[in-house]
Every structure is written in C-alpha cells, then in structure tokens.
Design a protein around this motif. Structure first.
Motif, PDB file in Angstrom:
ATOM      1  N   LEU B 426      37.307  37.879  41.365  1.00 37.26           N
ATOM      2  CA  LEU B 426      37.393  39.319  42.322  1.00 37.26           C
ATOM      3  C   LEU B 426      36.191  39.709  42.816  1.00 37.26           C
ATOM      4  CD1 LEU B 426      39.254  41.364  39.697  1.00 37.26           C
ATOM      5  CD2 LEU B 426      40.155  40.470  41.829  1.00 37.26           C
ATOM      6  N   THR B 427      34.933  39.237  42.368  1.00 36.96           N
ATOM      7  CA  THR B 427      33.753  39.475  43.219  1.00 36.96           C
ATOM      8  C   THR B 427      33.702  38.504  44.312  1.00 36.96           C
ATOM      9  OG1 THR B 427      32.804  38.413  41.110  1.00 36.96           O
ATOM     10  CG2 THR B 427      32.486  40.970  41.441  1.00 36.96           C
ATOM     11  N   THR B 428      33.898  37.390  44.135  1.00 39.30           N
ATOM     12  CA  THR B 428      33.912  36.327  45.227  1.00 39.30           C
ATOM     13  C   THR B 428      34.651  36.560  46.150  1.00 39.30           C
ATOM     14  OG1 THR B 428      33.392  34.910  43.333  1.00 39.30           O
ATOM     15  CG2 THR B 428      33.118  34.003  45.462  1.00 39.30           C
ATOM     16  N   ALA B 429      36.050  36.683  45.641  1.00 39.28           N
ATOM     17  CA  ALA B 429      37.091  36.716  46.976  1.00 39.28           C
ATOM     18  C   ALA B 429      38.314  37.720  46.544  1.00 39.28           C
ATOM     19  CB  ALA B 429      37.639  35.583  46.900  1.00 39.28           C
ATOM     20  N   GLY B 430      37.658  38.937  46.187  1.00 41.59           N
ATOM     21  CA  GLY B 430      38.880  39.945  45.710  1.00 41.59           C
ATOM     22  C   GLY B 430      39.618  40.105  46.723  1.00 41.59           C
ATOM     23  N   GLY B 431      39.532  39.974  48.091  1.00 38.02           N
ATOM     24  CA  GLY B 431      40.301  40.423  49.245  1.00 38.02           C
ATOM     25  C   GLY B 431      41.451  39.347  49.362  1.00 38.02           C
ATOM     26  N   ASP B 432      41.414  38.298  48.784  1.00 41.29           N
ATOM     27  CA  ASP B 432      42.466  37.196  48.977  1.00 41.29           C
ATOM     28  C   ASP B 432      43.372  37.001  47.636  1.00 41.29           C
ATOM     29  OD1 ASP B 432      39.759  36.110  50.804  1.00 41.29           O
ATOM     30  OD2 ASP B 432      41.674  36.309  51.658  1.00 41.29           O
ATOM     31  N   VAL B 433      43.328  37.941  46.616  1.00 40.92           N
ATOM     32  CA  VAL B 433      44.026  37.784  45.496  1.00 40.92           C
ATOM     33  C   VAL B 433      45.579  38.488  45.594  1.00 40.92           C
ATOM     34  CG1 VAL B 433      42.177  37.535  44.142  1.00 40.92           C
ATOM     35  CG2 VAL B 433      43.166  39.661  44.294  1.00 40.92           C
ATOM     36  N   ARG B 434      46.310  37.930  44.950  1.00 40.65           N
ATOM     37  CA  ARG B 434      47.807  38.468  45.063  1.00 40.65           C
ATOM     38  C   ARG B 434      47.582  39.895  44.312  1.00 40.65           C
ATOM     39  NH1 ARG B 434      50.073  33.676  42.591  1.00 40.65           N
ATOM     40  NH2 ARG B 434      50.418  34.864  40.636  1.00 40.65           N
ATOM     41  N   ASP B 435      48.662  40.686  44.716  1.00 40.37           N
ATOM     42  CA  ASP B 435      49.071  42.015  44.238  1.00 40.37           C
ATOM     43  C   ASP B 435      49.076  41.943  42.754  1.00 40.37           C
ATOM     44  OD1 ASP B 435      50.705  42.873  47.022  1.00 40.37           O
ATOM     45  OD2 ASP B 435      48.674  42.706  46.811  1.00 40.37           O
ATOM     46  N   GLU B 436      49.790  41.267  42.145  1.00 38.11           N
ATOM     47  CA  GLU B 436      49.854  41.353  40.541  1.00 38.11           C
ATOM     48  C   GLU B 436      48.514  41.238  39.844  1.00 38.11           C
ATOM     49  OE1 GLU B 436      52.176  39.431  43.027  1.00 38.11           O
ATOM     50  OE2 GLU B 436      52.345  37.813  41.378  1.00 38.11           O
ATOM     51  N   THR B 437      47.453  40.543  40.512  1.00 36.05           N
ATOM     52  CA  THR B 437      46.362  40.204  39.888  1.00 36.05           C
ATOM     53  C   THR B 437      45.848  41.599  39.174  1.00 36.05           C
ATOM     54  OG1 THR B 437      45.666  39.175  41.877  1.00 36.05           O
ATOM     55  CG2 THR B 437      44.072  39.289  39.859  1.00 36.05           C
ATOM     56  N   VAL B 438      45.724  42.741  39.780  1.00 33.16           N
ATOM     57  CA  VAL B 438      45.306  43.987  39.054  1.00 33.16           C
ATOM     58  C   VAL B 438      46.181  44.239  37.891  1.00 33.16           C
ATOM     59  CG1 VAL B 438      45.139  46.392  39.496  1.00 33.16           C
ATOM     60  CG2 VAL B 438      44.373  44.852  41.282  1.00 33.16           C
ATOM     61  N   PRO B 439      47.561  44.330  37.831  1.00 32.96           N
ATOM     62  CA  PRO B 439      48.090  44.620  36.524  1.00 32.96           C
ATOM     63  C   PRO B 439      47.848  43.533  35.393  1.00 32.96           C
ATOM     64  CG  PRO B 439      49.674  44.373  38.533  1.00 32.96           C
ATOM     65  CD  PRO B 439      48.427  44.379  39.023  1.00 32.96           C
ATOM     66  N   ASN B 440      47.933  42.219  35.983  1.00 27.96           N
ATOM     67  CA  ASN B 440      47.763  40.973  34.893  1.00 27.96           C
ATOM     68  C   ASN B 440      46.566  41.337  34.299  1.00 27.96           C
ATOM     69  OD1 ASN B 440      50.272  40.141  35.890  1.00 27.96           O
ATOM     70  ND2 ASN B 440      49.193  38.362  36.910  1.00 27.96           N
ATOM     71  N   LEU B 441      45.461  41.440  35.174  1.00 26.33           N
ATOM     72  CA  LEU B 441      43.891  41.624  34.370  1.00 26.33           C
ATOM     73  C   LEU B 441      44.152  42.820  33.655  1.00 26.33           C
ATOM     74  CD1 LEU B 441      41.403  40.875  34.187  1.00 26.33           C
ATOM     75  CD2 LEU B 441      40.845  42.108  36.424  1.00 26.33           C
ATOM     76  N   ILE B 442      44.495  43.937  33.828  1.00 26.02           N
ATOM     77  CA  ILE B 442      44.686  45.332  33.080  1.00 26.02           C
ATOM     78  C   ILE B 442      45.225  44.709  31.874  1.00 26.02           C
ATOM     79  CG2 ILE B 442      45.403  47.419  32.666  1.00 26.02           C
ATOM     80  CD1 ILE B 442      44.904  48.021  35.618  1.00 26.02           C
ATOM     81  N   GLN B 443      46.333  44.258  31.886  1.00 23.49           N
ATOM     82  CA  GLN B 443      47.030  43.474  30.687  1.00 23.49           C
ATOM     83  C   GLN B 443      46.271  42.742  29.680  1.00 23.49           C
ATOM     84  OE1 GLN B 443      48.775  40.466  30.135  1.00 23.49           O
ATOM     85  NE2 GLN B 443      49.387  41.361  28.080  1.00 23.49           N
ATOM     86  N   LEU B 444      45.542  41.779  30.440  1.00 28.07           N
ATOM     87  CA  LEU B 444      44.657  40.769  29.799  1.00 28.07           C
ATOM     88  C   LEU B 444      43.721  41.560  29.026  1.00 28.07           C
ATOM     89  CD1 LEU B 444      43.955  38.196  29.110  1.00 28.07           C
ATOM     90  CD2 LEU B 444      42.707  37.952  31.177  1.00 28.07           C
ATOM     91  N   ILE B 445      43.078  42.718  29.561  1.00 28.84           N
ATOM     92  CA  ILE B 445      42.089  43.328  29.011  1.00 28.84           C
ATOM     93  C   ILE B 445      42.387  44.212  28.086  1.00 28.84           C
ATOM     94  CG2 ILE B 445      40.217  45.383  29.331  1.00 28.84           C
ATOM     95  CD1 ILE B 445      40.053  44.294  32.570  1.00 28.84           C
ATOM     96  N   THR B 446      43.469  44.770  27.859  1.00 28.32           N
ATOM     97  CA  THR B 446      43.942  45.371  26.850  1.00 28.32           C
ATOM     98  C   THR B 446      44.315  44.446  25.703  1.00 28.32           C
ATOM     99  OG1 THR B 446      46.221  45.350  27.525  1.00 28.32           O
ATOM    100  CG2 THR B 446      44.929  47.274  27.975  1.00 28.32           C
TER     101      THR B 446
END
Lengths: 158, 788
Positions: B426-446
């Motif tokens: 995300l820090t290197t190429a956050g602009g090119d990630v898919r939309d589901e990345t955010v919910p996926n990451l949040i789920q992983l964090i929880t």
C-alpha cells in the motif's frame, strides 16, 4: 498463419500493407494506427515480440523501415523473424542494396516479390533462388510484352 | 515518356507537397485524371493509372472507383495488365465487395492458362481474397492442379487449398488424397505446402487426423534427411537446412502425436536427435529448437525427453538475445502447471529477468514468478516481488499488486508477515490496488488479535507521513478509530511505541478530514474513526463533539448524514453510545468482500449481508434502519452479522422504522399451522412452521419463546442451506424474548429450491440469558407440511 504484414517508416508513413484475412477498410486503418503507435514506442534494444489482442506481433527494424507482421497465437515467433529477414533479403537481391526509396517508388514490385514468397499468409517457397528466378521470369515476360505490344500470351514458359 | 515514369513522377510530386492540403490537392487532381482515363477506351495506359490509384490508396485516400477497372484489367489478355489488375483486386476488393464475384470467371480461366505465371496470379489472388462461394466454385480446379502440374504451380495450389479449407471446411475431404501424395515430392516448396495443407486438414477433422497418423514415419524420415544432410546452399540458413520446413514438420508432428502413444513413440528418437544436434547460436537454429521443445511438451514423450526440453528452455533463459529469453519464458509459463518442479529449478534466473530493461520480458518474468510462488519460497520470492514493485512500469502495477496479494493470502507464513506485506504494497503502490483490498486488510487485521497494537502503531506512523494514498489512509483511519486506546497507551511489544497525546491523534484524523486529497469515502472513514475515539479517549470528548457538529453542515451529503447521526448519538442517545461504538468482533472470512469465488464453495455458512465493509461498521440506530431499508429493497438479505447483535433492538428505533417492520410479511403469524419444535434448551424454545410450499420453494417461520424468569436478549438466528438452495431471511420481529412466555420473536425465512434437492437447514441460535452468552446449532432435516 500470418494475418497481415505492414511496412512503415519511422514517421509512421505506410509503405506496404498486405492483408491475408478480409477486414473492413475502417478496421484496417485502425490496426495500422495501433501497430505504428505500438511499434514506434518501443525502445531501441527491446524484444521484437509483442502481444496485441489475441495476436502475436513480430516486428524488426531495417534502417528506416519497420517490418511488422501479425500472427496467430500458435505461430513460432522466431521463425517469423526469419521470415521477415528472408523478405528483406529478397528485396535486397532484387533492387540491389535496397533502401526505403526503392520501395516507395516501386511499391508494386515489392508486392510482386511478396506474392512470390508468401501466399495466403504462409510461406510458399523456402529457397531464395527459386523466388528470385520466378520474379525475373515474370519481369521478362512483362518486358517482352511491352516491347511487342501485340504479343499475346499463347505459349507457356518452362 | 514511358508510362511507368509517369507513376514515379506522380509519386515524386506527391512527396514534394509541403503541406497536407497541398498533397490533397495534388491527389485530387490525379484522381480526377485517372477517373477520366478509366472512362475512356483502352489506350494502353490503364495499368499505370491503376498503379497510380493503388499508390494513392496506400496513402489512405478513397479508391473504390478503381474496383471495376481491376475487374476489366484482370480480364485483359495482356500479362502486365493482368498483373496490376490482380494486385488491385487484392488491395481494393475483398469478399464483402460485390465486384469480387465478377472476377471469379476470370480466375477460373486463368487457372487453366498456358502460362504458369498467369496461373500463379490467379492462385495468389484466390488464396488472398477468395470468398466462400468462389472457393466452392473453384475447388475442383485447385484439386486438379494439385495433382498434375509442375512444382511451381503445385506449391501454390497447395496453399490455395489451405485457404479454401479455412473458408469452407467441408471441402477438406476433397483435398485429402492429393495432400497425401504430395508428401512424396522432393521439391521443398511443394513439401512445405503439403505439410501446411495436412496440418490444416488434421486440425479441422479428427478422422483425417487419424488417417494421417500413419504418415508419421514418413515425416520422421524427411526430418532426418534435413537434419543430417550436409550443407545445401539452396536452403541453408545460418547452418540449418531449411528451418522453415523443419518448423512446419515439427508442428505437424505435434498435432499427430498429441494424445496418441504410438505416434509419440515413433517420433521420440527424432525429437531427441533434433534437440541435441541443432546449433542454436543463430535465430534459425533457436527457432527449430523452440518448436521441438513445444512438440516434446505437448505429445506423450518419455520423461527423459521432457527433462531435456525443460533444460533447453533453461539454457534459453541465459541467452544474451532478449527474444530468446522472452520465448523461453512464454514456454515455461505454459508448462509451469504440469512440470512445476522442473521449472522451479530455474527460478533464480526467472527472478533475475524481473530486472531486465525490456517491458515484454519483465511482464513474462512477473507472470512466471507469480506462478512459481510456493510455501517454501514465499519469503525470498516476495522480497524480490516487492523490490520489483517499487520500480515496475505503471502498466504492470495493478497486476503485480493483485498477484502479490493472492500469493500472500495463500502462503503467508505468519499474520504479521502478511500484514507487513500488505502495508508495504500500500505504501509503494497504493493507488493501483483493487477496491476489495481495504475490506480484506481490515478483516485480516481484526483476526490478528495479538497484533492490534503493532498494527495501529505502524499505520499511525504511515498516516502522519503521507495521506495521499487513499487505501492506506482508509485502513489507517479505521484502525486508529478501532484501536486508538492501544495507541495512546504508549506501550507496544512488537515495535517501538509512539508517544502521542489524544490531541495528536485527533489532529491526524482532522488533517485527513480536511485535506483536499482525501476522497469522500476516506473522509467518511476519518469521521467515523473520530467518533469511535469518543469512547476510547478520556479528555478530548468535547473536541470530538465539536468536530462532529461542524460536519453536520458539510456539503457532502454522506458526510453530513453521518455527522448528524453521530450528533444525535451524543445528544439523545448518549446512553447507548458506548455500546454502539464498542470494539468490533472478529469478522468472518466468508463475509462481505469475499463473495464471488474467493471463499470455497460448499454450504454458505452464515447468512451474511452483501454490504461492503463500510456499511457493516456500527452505525447509530437511525442509520441501521436505513440499512435495513436498503437491504430489503436491494439484495433482500437482512440478517445482520453477529457484529451487529450488540446494537439496539429493532422496534425501539424511530417510528418510521417500526412501521416498515410492520409492513414486512410474516411478522403476524397465525398460530394455526402445525409447528415443529426444533430446539429446546435453557428455557428457550424454537419452533418451525411452514407457511407455504411450492415445487421450488417454501416459506417458513421460526418462532422463539422463553420460559425462563429473565428476558432473553440479543437473540440472533442464522441459517445455512445446501449449495443449490437460495435462502432469504426476513427481519426478525425483535431480538428480546420477554420472560415467562409473555412474548415471542418470529422470523420468516424464504427458501428457493430450483433444482428440487432435498431441503435441509442448519440453524444457529445465539442469545444472552442471565448474563451468559449461548450459542447452539440445530439441524433440521424435515419440514412440516404447510397449513394448506
């Protein structure tokens, strides 16, 4: 099979176009535009192969001309490179140290040579000498006809 | 002046034009002259005029008025006129033009012409632009030429036959006998044409393929002759004897040997011979080797040969020529699934190719590297991939990020590594990630409960450095909102803790809120995070209150709505605020963002909503009813996930919500139909009754009653059904069952069973009874019959 063969200059001017499948005029123009943009954008020491839609594009630059052909997906790209090279050799033999101007001013000859080398998108003759001899013979036939303008083609040639 | 010079003169004049307008003018004049000439009677200059027209056509100008002239010239007895006429036909006419039919007769005549050069013109034109009708007409002629003519014509006839077969596959049978006999020819041109024709016939007709399997020995002989022969000046290319023919024969052998043991056996020796004897220092040799490798991998070759082939590809990878590296990788890509271990051996070289200058080579290397990721090499390979990501060309970034995420998900050695990797991307190429990345990451964090402190620290640091990457900012805001108390505590085991005050954290969130770089979604995240912090910090609640009230008049409607509702939470529902904004429980993997192929098939475990992660975040009561509205209007799958079970019971919300719930069917269930008791424990009884039943579905109602002395609270029912059955749970009437049977909770369930499988259902019951949380699962195998 080869779908098309294009020759264009470094400024993108088309010098020869051969299409082996029926394509509407408008689409031909679009393909030519796409090819010239794609190929001219390539850096000097890049790989000669590209992917475009479902075709493999093989191109090679000879002096100021780009030779670019579109192949079906199952074709062998390396042998296509050899094919392009063979065509350049044939042109070279015919015109003697061929350059872009030769192809511009004698474009119909370039087509005739191509038609002796490729047919329906496939190679028809793998021997350089046979192709060259066939072109020479056709030219002689044409010359003879012009000299005797009433010469009618009755006799076959060996 | 000889006519041909006039053509060259015209070309010179056109090239001399200095502007586009000037060129157009010249061409218009010329075309007018040409048109006038066409209208005149034959004056010996027709061919040159047509040639001029063809030149103009190549420059891109319209030339359709020359079509009829082509037809006329083709019919002329003069060779030079025919030549230009046929050229014109190939350039201006294609099968879609009507005029093309007119030349069929000329072609037919010319096919039987005395001069082979005229015959050749006709064959060439037919193979270039012959329509299906023309092909059908002229096929017998071509067949005749295939059998009885000189080699010059035979080779052209063979390729013409190929074109005919492509256009009219049924005619393949016509050419099969002739094709077979052509294999005995010595002439390379004819042989080449014959091989191409046989390849085409075999590809289209499995019976013909069977037939031609018998010629494998013959083909092997021809190949051997080519490989072992000495220097042949006529066909030699860089030391290889007729590489074009060799490549075609190898391709035909591939088709014949596929899925056939006998044929494959017959060619094993030859392939080994070609593979070892061919000199690959020049492109011609490499082309033959390449074709050999493709053939070996595709037929039923013995394992020794396969290893030899993969080693050749490995050697190609080290070649200086970029083209050869490229095709080696494309070939390895094709076999990476079947011969995975063999390709793994060359992983090092492949990863090195990621650093190549050429974009095509980089792309191939990326594809291969992603295919080679395994549990064993994940750490080292991921390092290389992340390095690649920082310098990769923009067109490959999206593909790289999604590849990295997939690989990380499958083979992550630890959760911390996984989170670190995603954050790095995300820090290197956050602009090119898919939309589901955010919910996926949040789920992983929880799910990584021990790492909450570490994660929130890392994200906070990232947030104060840079707020331009939306995906990263969104995750960071969410984390800070959720675990802000861990941040403020000032201690962390895994990483160096930050010493921040509540004001610092709120500053960071406010910066995000106010920045013009933040998208509306990001600002929504930031506002919700700020709100959540109101229950996790102690001193600056007033500041939060003021932020929230400011945004109550924000222009962005979404933000405004949130702010207004959070404001309401502060004012009217302050007693519920703590409960509403409590810590989120672990979100299950098979929930929202993971639908559509990510989760394994099988029974849908928990009937979740299909909302995105954002909506699942706890909202205040008013909002929740709106969600219900959306749910019922949209996907119609209402049952909130276990996460929302802490929220306020339905009917206690605003009256409009209550009215809606009343409008829902199935809430006022008449007790008449027979109901089956499916669950009874701790005083809680669950009954099931069928309201209606059709061939492909049924409606049932679950009723829960409580015979204990205390209320049962936070009741949720979840259901799972077999794969082909669709489930729709309506909203429950409430989630509190009054004590001593004074009330009940009902919930309607719709089942749609289009495949008419036997209906089974598993129901999970969760509730709180006297302070203890209970959870049970019930299997329902049979349903009672409906009341009517």
């Amino acid at each position: 099979m080869m779908r098309f063969l294009l020759l264009f200059s470094r400024q993108g001017k088309l010098r020869l176009q051969k299409w082996f499948t029926p394509i509407p005029e408008r689409e031909k123009k679009k393909i030519v535009r796409d090819m010239t943009t794609m190929v001219l954008a390539r850096k000097p020491r890049s790989c000669n192969f590209l992917h475009w839609k479902d075709l493999k594009i093989v191109y090679k630059r000879y002096a100021s001309l780009y030779f670019c052909c579109g192949l079906d997906a199952e074709e062998n790209e390396l042998i296509a490179l050899e094919m392009l090279h063979r065509y350049v050799e044939l042109l070279d033999k015919y015109f003697g140290n061929v350059c872009e101007l030769d192809i511009i001013f004698n474009f119909e000859k370039a087509y005739f040579i191509l038609d002796e080398f490729l047919l329906g998108g496939e190679i028809q003759e793998t021997s350089k000498q046979v192709v060259s001899r066939a072109i020479e013979a056709s030219d002689m036939l044409q010359e003879a006809e012009i000299d005797n303008s009433d010469y009618d083609l009755e006799l076959g040639w060996p | 002046m000889s006519p041909s010079v006039r053509l060259q003169e015209m070309i010179r004049v056109i090239r001399g034009a200095r502007t586009q307008g000037e060129e157009r003018g010249v061409i218009q004049r010329e075309c007018a002259a040409i048109r006038a000439q066409f209208r005149q009677a034959d004056n010996g200059t027709r061919s040159h005029n047509l040639a001029k027209l063809l030149y103009v056509h190549m420059l891109g100008y319209p030339a359709h008025f020359g079509q009829m002239e082509c037809v006329r010239l083709i019919a002329s007895p003069r060779y030079n006129e025919k030549r230009v006429g046929y050229l014109g036909a190939m350039m201006l006419l294609d099968e879609k033009q009507d005029a093309s039919l007119l030349i069929t007769n000329s072609i037919k005549n010319d096919l039987s012409h005395n001069s082979q050069y005229v015959q050749s013109l006709a064959l060439c034109t037919l193979a270039c632009m012959g329509s299906a009708e023309m092909c059908r007409d002229l096929a017998p002629e071509i067949d005749r030429l295939l059998r009885a003519s000189n080699s010059y014509i035979k080779k052209k006839a063979a390729l013409c036959a190929v074109h005919i077969v492509r256009k009219v596959p049924d005619l393949g049978e016509l050419f099969t006998p002739a094709a077979r006999s052509l294999l005995c020819e010595k002439n390379h041109g004819v042989l080449h044409g014959a091989v191409v024709l046989i390849t085409e016939l075999c590809e289209r007709n499995p019976d013909t393929l069977e037939q031609f399997r018998k010629v494998v020995p013959e083909l092997v002989q021809i190949m051997k002759g080519l490989v072992m022969s000495g220097y042949s000046p006529e066909h030699n290319v860089a030391g290889i004897s007729d590489p074009f023919l060799q490549v075609r024969i190898l391709r035909l052998l591939r088709i014949l040997g596929r899925n056939n043991d006998t044929a494959s056996d017959a060619m094993n020796d030859l392939l080994a011979q070609v593979a070892t004897n061919t000199d690959s220092s020049k492109t011609a040799g490499s082309a033959v080797l390449y074709e050999t490798v493709l053939t070996v991998m595709d037929i039923k070759s013995e394992s020794g040969l396969r290893v030899l082939a993969v080693n050749i590809l490995g050697r190609f990878l080290l070649n200086n020529d970029r083209n050869i590296r490229y095709i080696s990788m494309t070939s390895l890509q094709k076999i990476v699934q079947t011969d995975h271990n063999a390709v793994q051996r060359h992983r090092g070289t492949i990863v090195d190719c990621l650093k190549d200058q050429d974009a095509s080579v980089k792309r191939r290397a990326l594809e291969l590297s992603l295919a080679l990721v395994s549990a064993v090499n994940i750490r080292s390979l991921m390092k290389e991939l992340l390095l690649f990501l920082s310098s990769c060309p923009p067109e490959l970034r999206a593909h790289t990020t999604s590849g990295i995420f997939n690989a990380a998900e499958r083979y992550a050695p630890s959760q911390r590594w996984h989170i670190d990797t995603i954050l790095h991307v995300l820090t290197t190429a956050g602009g090119d990630v898919r939309d589901e990345t955010v919910p996926n990451l949040i789920q992983l964090i929880t799910t990584a409960t021990e790492l909450h402190c570490y994660t929130v620290h890392k994200l906070y640091r990232a947030l104060i450095t840079d707020i331009s990457v939306q995906s990263l900012v969104q995750v960071a805001c969410w984390c800070i909102g959720e675990y802000g108390d861990l941040l403020l505590r000032g201690e962390c085991e895994e990483t160096e803790p930050v010493q921040v005050t509540e004001d610092d954290v709120l500053d960071a969130l406010e910066t995000v809120l106010q920045s013009h770089m933040s998208s509306p979604a990001t600002r929504g995240f930031a506002l919700t995070a700020t709100m959540k912090l109101s229950t996790r910090i102690t001193h600056n609640v007033d500041r939060i209150r003021s932020i929230v009230s400011i945004y109550g008049s924000c222009i962005d409607v979404e933000l405004q709505q949130r702010a207004v509702e959070y404001n309401a939470l502060f004012k009217k529902y302050d007693h519920m605020r703590a409960a509403v904004l409590e810590r989120m429980p672990v979100i299950d993997k098979s929930s929202p963002g993971h639908t559509n192929g990510e989760s394994a098939g099988g029974i849908k475990e928990l009937e979740q909503t299909k909302l995105t992660q954002e909506v699942v975040l706890p909202k205040d009561p008013g909002n929740q009813v709106c969600d219900l509205l959306d749910l019922l209007g949209g996907s119609g799958e209402p049952v909130p996930s276990s996460g929302l079970s802490h929220t306020v019971p339905g009917p206690a919300t605003s009256t409009s919500g209550g009215d809606l719930l009343d409008l829902l069917g199935g809430l006022d269930v008449s007790p008449a139909p027979p109901s089956v008791k499916v669950y009874e424990k701790n005083g809680v009884t669950l009954k099931l009754q069928t309201d209606s039943q059709t061939d492909t579905g049924m409606t049932i109602t679950l009723t829960a009653t409580n015979s204990t002395d205390g209320d049962i609270t936070s009741l949720t029912l979840q259901a799972a059904v077999p794969k082909s059955v669709q489930l729709q749970m309506k909203a429950p009437s409430g989630d509190v069952i009054p004590a001593r049977g004074l009330g009940l909770v009902t919930q309607t369930v719709l089942l749609n069973n289009p495949n008419k499988v036997s209906l089974k259902m598993r129901v999970r019951v969760c509730y709180s009874s006297q302070g203890a949380v209970c959870q049970d699962t019930v299997q329902i195998d049979s349903f009672p019959s409906p009341a009517w």
